[in-house]
Each structure stands twice: as structure tokens, then as C-alpha cells.
Design a protein around this motif. Sequence first.
Motif, PDB file in Angstrom:
ATOM      1  N   ILE A 207      29.471   7.704 -65.684  1.00 60.87           N
ATOM      2  CA  ILE A 207      30.399   8.265 -64.697  1.00 60.87           C
ATOM      3  C   ILE A 207      30.880   7.172 -63.737  1.00 60.87           C
ATOM      4  CG2 ILE A 207      30.616   9.855 -62.737  1.00 60.87           C
ATOM      5  CD1 ILE A 207      28.566  11.648 -64.177  1.00 60.87           C
ATOM      6  N   ILE A 208      32.201   7.089 -63.574  1.00 60.33           N
ATOM      7  CA  ILE A 208      32.800   6.197 -62.573  1.00 60.33           C
ATOM      8  C   ILE A 208      33.819   7.036 -61.805  1.00 60.33           C
ATOM      9  CG2 ILE A 208      34.033   4.043 -62.115  1.00 60.33           C
ATOM     10  CD1 ILE A 208      33.269   3.095 -64.914  1.00 60.33           C
ATOM     11  N   THR A 209      33.589   7.229 -60.530  1.00 63.86           N
ATOM     12  CA  THR A 209      34.507   8.067 -59.748  1.00 63.86           C
ATOM     13  C   THR A 209      35.790   7.305 -59.443  1.00 63.86           C
ATOM     14  OG1 THR A 209      33.628   7.359 -57.604  1.00 63.86           O
ATOM     15  CG2 THR A 209      32.552   9.230 -58.676  1.00 63.86           C
ATOM     16  N   SER A 210      36.866   8.054 -59.249  1.00 65.65           N
ATOM     17  CA  SER A 210      38.159   7.434 -58.956  1.00 65.65           C
ATOM     18  C   SER A 210      38.174   6.782 -57.582  1.00 65.65           C
ATOM     19  CB  SER A 210      39.270   8.489 -59.042  1.00 65.65           C
ATOM     20  OG  SER A 210      39.003   9.564 -58.146  1.00 65.65           O
ATOM     21  N   GLU A 211      37.223   7.191 -56.696  1.00 66.15           N
ATOM     22  CA  GLU A 211      37.183   6.644 -55.335  1.00 66.15           C
ATOM     23  C   GLU A 211      36.306   5.400 -55.227  1.00 66.15           C
ATOM     24  OE1 GLU A 211      36.038   9.802 -55.976  1.00 66.15           O
ATOM     25  OE2 GLU A 211      37.951  10.840 -55.636  1.00 66.15           O
ATOM     26  N   THR A 212      35.713   4.955 -56.319  1.00 69.32           N
ATOM     27  CA  THR A 212      34.759   3.857 -56.227  1.00 69.32           C
ATOM     28  C   THR A 212      35.388   2.569 -55.706  1.00 69.32           C
ATOM     29  OG1 THR A 212      33.091   2.577 -57.405  1.00 69.32           O
ATOM     30  CG2 THR A 212      35.104   3.064 -58.614  1.00 69.32           C
TER      31      THR A 212
END
Length: 298
Positions: A207-212
Motif C-alpha cells: 500500500i502506498i497512499t496518494s498523500e505520501t
Amino acid sequence: MEKKTEKEEKYMKELQDRYIRFDWAIKRLLRQKANFGVLEGFLTVFLGEQIKIEEILESEGNQQDADDKFNRVDIKAKNTKGDIILIEIQNTRELYYLERVLYGVAKAVTEHLHLGQDYSGVKKIYSISILYFDIGVGTDYLYHGQNQFVGVHTHDHLQVNTKERGAIVKRLPSEIFPEYILVRVNEFDKVAVTPLEEWVRYLKDGIITSETTAPGLEEAREKLRYYSMSPEERYAYDEHLNAIMIQNDVLSTAKFEGREEGRAEERLETARRMRSDGLSMEMVVRYTGLSEEEINNL
């Protein structure tokens, strides 16, 4: 053009947000200079200092060995300071794992000291192990080890004086001796807040969030998309995942069978003791679950 169904659109969205496992990325993508940003971000987070990769060096993981396609992958890099960084991903349990880590570090030290060169040419080695199996007993998901010389009575850290270019330089053993980092991925169960936690979450769940804003993960969102691969690459990647699942299933089955075999042997031993103590056949059958025939064959 035929309109996609809601189910198809949902599937396509999932593909767009699906990211390649880090072991596959290391094997196929992160050795390319154009993708160094992902690897540099990963190292910057885990080593706690800004890392710039100068080159990827030859290592065992460069060899596309079919027998090792799912179990282990490694990469060896040199940073701009000349330090050697070893990253290894281990998917399944291995006997004497720590011994092999030590051997790999020792091998890297000797490989980069040329014949006839004095010991000032010894390179600092960083060893990072990303582990998808349980190793040891501990409550953390991240462990760090390093050689240090600490005063037995004064508890100070020994500094060593070395002469470089006519000047006396004080150097800590920690600037010379290797550092070891063990990432126990399966032990991570926190809400990802810090860059380190975001990276471990990606390693565990993909999982990689768009806000990272974690170093390297922003690049990973663009470089490591499953959907960006060609059909041929996706097929090879899916086969890689299947191999991991099959291997883990084989190991789980062997572990279960081993436990069952142990329990059976335990029941037999209990029956032997009960019979030698003079207990009746009826009681032995009741408390061990064995048949009279099995008990008589002891």
C-alpha cells in the motif's frame, strides 16, 4: 466502443492502485539508474541519512536463477561516499540465516579491498535484511545492530586515532564496522504515520497512499505500478507471486505434518508409560486416543 461495466471499472481502478512487491522491483527495475530515486529514498529512511547511489554492483541477486526466483533476492549498491550497502529480501525461513548475513558482509569487505592495498581501503558496509518470516523473539519490527567498544567501567565509547593526509583523525569504530538492520515485516501492525512506517506498510501490504511524502515512495507510486507493466511482465510477476504462495504452502504443510507427527509420537510415549505403570488398557485407550491394536504393538 463498448462501455465498461461497474465491476470492470472497479477492477481497473484496483489495478491502477496496485504496486509491485519490493523484491520483484529490486530484481527487475531498481537496478536501472532512472529508478535510483526509489532505492535512495528507501535507504535514506532506513539508514537515517541522505543516501545517493553511485552504482549498482554485481551480486548474487543479479543472477536470474530459477531455483531462487521466489525465496531470496539481494542487491548491492555503492553510495557516493564509497560505502557498500547490501539489501536482502528473504521470503521464507532459512536455517543459519544470521550466519549467512555475517558471511555476506565479510565477503563484501574482502571483495572491495584490492590485493596489496592497506587497510585504509576497507569499506563501511550496511546490511539491510527485509524478512517475511519469523526470526527470533522480540516485540519490535525493526532491529539495529553494530559493533561498538564500550568502557566496562566508564561506559564511554572508544575513539581510535588514525593518520590521514598528515592529520590525526579521531574515528569511532561505528564509522568502520558494519551495521546490520533487520526488518521483521510480519510484526508491523501500526497505523503508518512516519516515513519509516509508510515504507514498512508498503513492504508488508503493498500500500502506498496518494498523500505520501516519504522519500522514495512518491517515486514508487509512478515507477512501481502493476498496471504500468507490459502483459508479458505482468505474467512473469504473477508467476513470481504464485511461486511464493506455493513455497509458503509447502512449508506450512511440512510444519503442520511435523506437528502432527510429534503429537502422534507423544501419544505413543504416553501409552508406553501408562502401560509400564500398570494402568488398564481401557484407561490407556481413553486418555491417549489410540486403538488397542496400536497399544499392543508398542
